[in-house]
Every structure is written in structure tokens, then in C-alpha cells.
Design a protein around this motif. Sequence first.
Motif, PDB file in Angstrom:
ATOM      1  N   LEU A   1     -10.838   9.049  -0.992  1.00 19.83           N
ATOM      2  CA  LEU A   1     -11.467   8.552  -2.220  1.00 19.83           C
ATOM      3  C   LEU A   1     -10.601   7.495  -2.904  1.00 19.83           C
ATOM      4  O   LEU A   1     -11.097   6.481  -3.379  1.00 19.83           O
ATOM      5  CB  LEU A   1     -11.733   9.706  -3.184  1.00 19.83           C
ATOM      6  CG  LEU A   1     -12.899  10.616  -2.831  1.00 19.83           C
ATOM      7  CD1 LEU A   1     -12.960  11.808  -3.788  1.00 19.83           C
ATOM      8  CD2 LEU A   1     -14.201   9.854  -2.857  1.00 19.83           C
ATOM      9  N   TYR A   2      -9.299   7.738  -2.950  1.00 19.39           N
ATOM     10  CA  TYR A   2      -8.385   6.758  -3.544  1.00 19.39           C
ATOM     11  C   TYR A   2      -8.442   5.450  -2.771  1.00 19.39           C
ATOM     12  O   TYR A   2      -8.518   4.373  -3.353  1.00 19.39           O
ATOM     13  CB  TYR A   2      -6.957   7.307  -3.560  1.00 19.39           C
ATOM     14  CG  TYR A   2      -5.963   6.338  -4.146  1.00 19.39           C
ATOM     15  CD1 TYR A   2      -5.794   6.254  -5.522  1.00 19.39           C
ATOM     16  CD2 TYR A   2      -5.211   5.497  -3.338  1.00 19.39           C
ATOM     17  CE1 TYR A   2      -4.903   5.359  -6.075  1.00 19.39           C
ATOM     18  CE2 TYR A   2      -4.317   4.598  -3.881  1.00 19.39           C
ATOM     19  CZ  TYR A   2      -4.166   4.530  -5.248  1.00 19.39           C
ATOM     20  OH  TYR A   2      -3.286   3.632  -5.795  1.00 19.39           O
TER      21      TYR A   2
ATOM     22  N   THR B   1     -11.858   3.651  -3.413  1.00 23.34           N
ATOM     23  CA  THR B   1     -12.066   3.120  -4.762  1.00 23.34           C
ATOM     24  C   THR B   1     -11.068   2.037  -5.155  1.00 23.34           C
ATOM     25  O   THR B   1     -11.403   1.163  -5.948  1.00 23.34           O
ATOM     26  CB  THR B   1     -12.036   4.239  -5.817  1.00 23.34           C
ATOM     27  OG1 THR B   1     -10.787   4.927  -5.734  1.00 23.34           O
ATOM     28  CG2 THR B   1     -13.172   5.206  -5.614  1.00 23.34           C
ATOM     29  N   THR B   2      -9.854   2.081  -4.631  1.00 20.32           N
ATOM     30  CA  THR B   2      -8.846   1.090  -5.045  1.00 20.32           C
ATOM     31  C   THR B   2      -8.531   0.056  -3.976  1.00 20.32           C
ATOM     32  O   THR B   2      -7.873  -0.928  -4.266  1.00 20.32           O
ATOM     33  CB  THR B   2      -7.525   1.795  -5.421  1.00 20.32           C
ATOM     34  OG1 THR B   2      -6.984   2.438  -4.277  1.00 20.32           O
ATOM     35  CG2 THR B   2      -7.735   2.775  -6.552  1.00 20.32           C
TER      36      THR B   2
END
Length: 86
Positions: free
Chosen positions: A33-34, A37-38
Motif C-alpha cells: 500500500l505504501y 500510494t507514494t
Amino acid sequence: SCDIGEMAQAIALYMVTVCIGLGLQGGLVLPALYSITTRKSPWVVLKGFASSLVTAFGTDSSSATLPVTLRCARELGYDSNIINFV
């Protein structure tokens, strides 16, 4: 009647299941997820905050860990407004 052996086995299975779930969540889901998203590598952040993680586990004190975490965030180049918010 309650069999202690069966109960202990059920509790042990539950504990193993929870540990596996937490491992998958922390080792696969959250880094994915990190990363999504980034568009950055989660392992760079983990490596940057390694000293604060060691301090957290070693002292078991969030008060003792906070200065180390803030230093790590500064070294990784996080915005000072966000760091100073704490």
C-alpha cells in the motif's frame, strides 16, 4: 468437561494464526500500500527509521523513542512542519 490439552492446543493455533496474519499485514500488505500510494520503496523508510525501531523495542517507551524518531524523520527529509507538529 473441559480438556486442558485441547484448550491449550486451540489457543496455540489461534496465536500462530494471529502471528501469521500480523506478519502478512506488516510484511506484505502495508509495504504494498505504501509503495502504491507514494511510488517510493517502503524499505528505504524502514531502513531510515531502523534506529528508532530498535530504540522502541529496546526501551519499551514512546517518550524515549520520540527524539530518535524525529531525528530519523529529519534525516530522511520529511517536511519540518510535519515533524514539529508532534
